[in-house]
Scaffold this motif. Sequence first.
Motif, mmCIF file in Angstrom:
data_model
loop_
_atom_site.group_PDB
_atom_site.id
_atom_site.type_symbol
_atom_site.label_atom_id
_atom_site.label_comp_id
_atom_site.label_asym_id
_atom_site.label_seq_id
_atom_site.Cartn_x
_atom_site.Cartn_y
_atom_site.Cartn_z
ATOM 1 N N SER A 50 -27.323 70.531 37.142
ATOM 2 C CA SER A 50 -26.126 69.895 37.674
ATOM 3 C C SER A 50 -25.263 70.925 38.385
ATOM 4 N N THR A 108 -22.205 60.198 39.631
ATOM 5 C CA THR A 108 -21.546 61.401 40.124
ATOM 6 C C THR A 108 -20.044 61.135 40.246
ATOM 7 N N GLY A 129 -21.998 66.449 39.062
ATOM 8 C CA GLY A 129 -22.856 65.647 38.204
ATOM 9 C C GLY A 129 -24.225 65.349 38.769
#
Length: 271
Positions: free
Chosen positions: A2, A80, A102
């Motif tokens: 991430s 996200t 994310g």
Amino acid sequence: MSETLTLVVRADATIDKAFSALTDRAALTQWLSEFADVELPNRYRFWGRFIPDGDEPRQTLSSATDRSIRFRWDLDNTATDVSIALEPLDALATSIQVTQSGFDPASEGPLGQLQTFWALALANLVDLLEEREVTPRADLTSNELSAEVMIAAPVDAVFESLVSSEKVSAWFGAPLEIEPREGGRFGYGRIVEFAPERRMSVDFAGMGTVTWELEGSGGRTRLTISQSGFDPDRPPYAAWMGVLSGIAELRRFHELPDWRPLWPFEEASPS
């Protein structure tokens, strides 16, 4: 892994004008998306053929102030988080920062398209705010990748800025080695066609061939860009949006007498 993607641009526009472009449906469809639905503080949604995974709206508004928008954007089964924040630089200039977290930017598909998607979108937002024509956006539903722009500069100057290592490195924003001849290097690509002031094609292994065609008239240049030779079932949309965001900067390089790089800084850092 991430990561957090952060992109920052400067626009010569007031913060009120910038916020309006972020939140007005008609403005959003000029620089960002094909369709938009905005009703603050309840909804902030955009979708259509210019948006990764854009067959339907996938955004859920988290918060909104007069200087920022925060929303969740579900892409490719991944949640996200996006923040768009404005800060005044002076009375007539605004900093615009997009942060998205994310996700793994090295992913295949829509997640891997986000960096160049935002680069092109923000370049067009700045041009819209500065009352300039925006650059064509990428149709992410088509496997025909081509665009045409007019540049307010003579054809010899435009061609020189496509083949000079010094000039390309200036507007591209990173050192790029170019050998301006057929068979010569163009960054990590190879020039396969070279007709001075008319046409150049560069083969980029794995992503096809990018072709620039130039036609001069009255001190202006019509530049047609295309990308071909890739798997039609897997168009290289991320690379194509990178090409188009570069064209946006190339236009500014030629047309703004006080040109400065569009990107004061650009960062993608692990979270």
